[in-house]
Design a protein around this motif. Structure first.
Motif, PDB file in Angstrom:
ATOM      1  N   ARG B  10       2.376 -35.112  -2.217  1.00  0.00           N
ATOM      2  CA  ARG B  10       2.277 -34.281  -3.428  1.00  0.00           C
ATOM      3  C   ARG B  10       1.581 -34.905  -4.532  1.00  0.00           C
ATOM      4  O   ARG B  10       0.637 -34.457  -5.116  1.00  0.00           O
ATOM      5  CB  ARG B  10       3.561 -33.721  -3.723  1.00  0.00           C
ATOM      6  CG  ARG B  10       3.374 -32.679  -4.860  1.00  0.00           C
ATOM      7  CD  ARG B  10       4.812 -31.882  -5.359  1.00  0.00           C
ATOM      8  NE  ARG B  10       5.763 -32.932  -5.523  1.00  0.00           N
ATOM      9  CZ  ARG B  10       5.904 -33.874  -6.407  1.00  0.00           C
ATOM     10  NH1 ARG B  10       5.231 -33.887  -7.366  1.00  0.00           N
ATOM     11  NH2 ARG B  10       6.947 -34.700  -6.317  1.00  0.00           N
ATOM     12  N   GLU B  11       2.115 -36.159  -4.839  1.00  0.00           N
ATOM     13  CA  GLU B  11       1.562 -36.762  -5.826  1.00  0.00           C
ATOM     14  C   GLU B  11       0.103 -37.443  -5.638  1.00  0.00           C
ATOM     15  O   GLU B  11      -0.611 -37.335  -6.712  1.00  0.00           O
ATOM     16  CB  GLU B  11       2.408 -37.834  -6.082  1.00  0.00           C
ATOM     17  CG  GLU B  11       3.759 -37.656  -6.929  1.00  0.00           C
ATOM     18  CD  GLU B  11       4.548 -38.792  -7.360  1.00  0.00           C
ATOM     19  OE1 GLU B  11       4.230 -40.174  -6.975  1.00  0.00           O
ATOM     20  OE2 GLU B  11       5.686 -38.662  -8.231  1.00  0.00           O
ATOM     21  N   GLY B  14      -2.166 -34.260  -5.706  1.00  0.00           N
ATOM     22  CA  GLY B  14      -2.415 -33.829  -7.084  1.00  0.00           C
ATOM     23  C   GLY B  14      -2.003 -32.331  -7.303  1.00  0.00           C
ATOM     24  O   GLY B  14      -2.080 -31.786  -8.333  1.00  0.00           O
ATOM     25  N   LYS B  15      -1.421 -31.692  -6.204  1.00  0.00           N
ATOM     26  CA  LYS B  15      -0.785 -30.350  -6.433  1.00  0.00           C
ATOM     27  C   LYS B  15       0.232 -30.211  -5.244  1.00  0.00           C
ATOM     28  O   LYS B  15       0.388 -30.939  -4.344  1.00  0.00           O
ATOM     29  CB  LYS B  15      -1.902 -29.271  -6.169  1.00  0.00           C
ATOM     30  CG  LYS B  15      -2.704 -29.433  -4.971  1.00  0.00           C
ATOM     31  CD  LYS B  15      -4.062 -28.570  -4.884  1.00  0.00           C
ATOM     32  CE  LYS B  15      -5.307 -29.139  -4.961  1.00  0.00           C
ATOM     33  NZ  LYS B  15      -6.382 -28.427  -4.942  1.00  0.00           N
ATOM     34  N   GLU B  16       1.038 -28.943  -5.705  1.00  0.00           N
ATOM     35  CA  GLU B  16       2.022 -28.595  -4.771  1.00  0.00           C
ATOM     36  C   GLU B  16       1.739 -27.888  -3.630  1.00  0.00           C
ATOM     37  O   GLU B  16       2.541 -27.744  -2.754  1.00  0.00           O
ATOM     38  CB  GLU B  16       3.235 -27.910  -5.698  1.00  0.00           C
ATOM     39  CG  GLU B  16       3.884 -28.718  -6.811  1.00  0.00           C
ATOM     40  CD  GLU B  16       4.956 -27.907  -7.619  1.00  0.00           C
ATOM     41  OE1 GLU B  16       5.080 -26.864  -7.133  1.00  0.00           O
ATOM     42  OE2 GLU B  16       5.358 -28.720  -8.520  1.00  0.00           O
ATOM     43  N   GLU B  17       0.713 -27.072  -3.780  1.00  0.00           N
ATOM     44  CA  GLU B  17       0.272 -26.187  -2.623  1.00  0.00           C
ATOM     45  C   GLU B  17      -0.903 -25.820  -2.691  1.00  0.00           C
ATOM     46  O   GLU B  17      -1.708 -25.924  -3.829  1.00  0.00           O
ATOM     47  CB  GLU B  17       1.109 -24.920  -2.740  1.00  0.00           C
ATOM     48  CG  GLU B  17       0.936 -24.039  -3.703  1.00  0.00           C
ATOM     49  CD  GLU B  17       1.669 -22.910  -3.432  1.00  0.00           C
ATOM     50  OE1 GLU B  17       3.130 -22.762  -3.739  1.00  0.00           O
ATOM     51  OE2 GLU B  17       1.007 -21.725  -3.419  1.00  0.00           O
ATOM     52  N   GLU B  18      -1.682 -25.288  -1.670  1.00  0.00           N
ATOM     53  CA  GLU B  18      -2.952 -24.885  -1.827  1.00  0.00           C
ATOM     54  C   GLU B  18      -3.413 -23.942  -0.630  1.00  0.00           C
ATOM     55  O   GLU B  18      -2.756 -23.857   0.548  1.00  0.00           O
ATOM     56  CB  GLU B  18      -3.794 -26.243  -1.379  1.00  0.00           C
ATOM     57  CG  GLU B  18      -5.480 -25.806  -1.262  1.00  0.00           C
ATOM     58  CD  GLU B  18      -6.313 -26.804  -1.551  1.00  0.00           C
ATOM     59  OE1 GLU B  18      -6.010 -28.024  -1.555  1.00  0.00           O
ATOM     60  OE2 GLU B  18      -7.500 -26.638  -1.975  1.00  0.00           O
TER      61      GLU B  18
END
Lengths: 146, 82
Positions: B10-11, B14-18
């Motif tokens: 995730r880091e 750079g995002k939690e979901e897509e």
């Protein structure tokens, strides 16, 4: 009875064991308690952060307990796993298994922690006074026959 | 399809979901990874250089798993709980 709890708050393990002892079902109760260790003491561990995948973690812990229940004829099983930021020596995980005979209680308990280590979606991040690290999976855990 | 990421993955992403609409020829996890590697170089970097696991609707799956009925795909590093 299977009791699964994923929580950020601390737990009182002596109270949890007492509950098992008081229920008068079976006499053999085995308890595993895992706590935060400071393995990077030269840098000073300040916090251990635990992230998890809520829906899947609950499912995996439930399935693990159910497998142990069936295999070793458990009368009761408790799994508590914490998330969030924890201090050194704070408890992370508690597993209590209860059966008629001690060997089954030991085996079931060991199975649960071994299975959880490689299948339950939790991740640890160590925050030291210098920097932060994601903990790498211990490859030895993958070699354990479960 | 909703893709979610955890921990180190995730880091890096750079995002939690897509949410991504995959073309019809993306049928398996392996197809999805090939698609994502071309879709964005961050995915290329992650799938080439880091260990990761894939869960489809909260079940760990292999690379040849068919994702056509999957609602949520999770990509994350090897687990370190307990």
């Amino acid at each position: 009875m299977i009791d699964i709890r994923i929580q950020s708050s601390d737990f009182n393990f002596s109270k949890e064991i007492k509950n098992f002892q008081n229920n008068k079902i079976n006499g053999a109760v085995v308890c595993f308690l895992g706590s935060v260790r400071d393995l990077k003491s030269e840098e000073g561990l300040e916090k251990l952060e635990i992230e998890y995948y809520p829906k899947m973690a609950e499912k995996v812990l439930e399935e693990t307990a159910r497998k142990a229940f069936k295999e070793w004829n458990l009368s009761q099983c408790l799994i508590i796993h914490r998330f969030g930021k924890l201090d050194v020596n704070e408890p992370i995980v508690l597993i209590i298994t209860q059966t008629k005979h001690r060997k089954d209680a030991f085996r079931a308990n060991e199975f649960i922690i071994d299975f959880l280590k490689i299948n339950a979606p939790f991740w640890k991040k160590e925050h030291t006074n210098k920097k932060s690290y994601w903990v790498e999976q211990n490859k030895k855990d993958l070699d354990i026959k479960i | 399809m909703k893709i979610i990421f955890f921990a180190k993955i995730r880091e890096i992403i750079g995002k939690e979901e897509e949410n991504i609409a995959f073309p019809e020829n993306v049928r398996t996890v392996n197809d999805m990874l090939s698609f994502l590697k071309e879709y964005n170089k961050i995915y290329y970097n992650v799938f080439e250089n880091y260990d990761f696991l894939i869960a489809c609707d909260e079940e760990l799956v292999d690379m040849d798993y068919n994702i056509s009925k999957t609602k949520e795909i999770a990509i994350f590093p090897p687990v370190t709980g307990g």
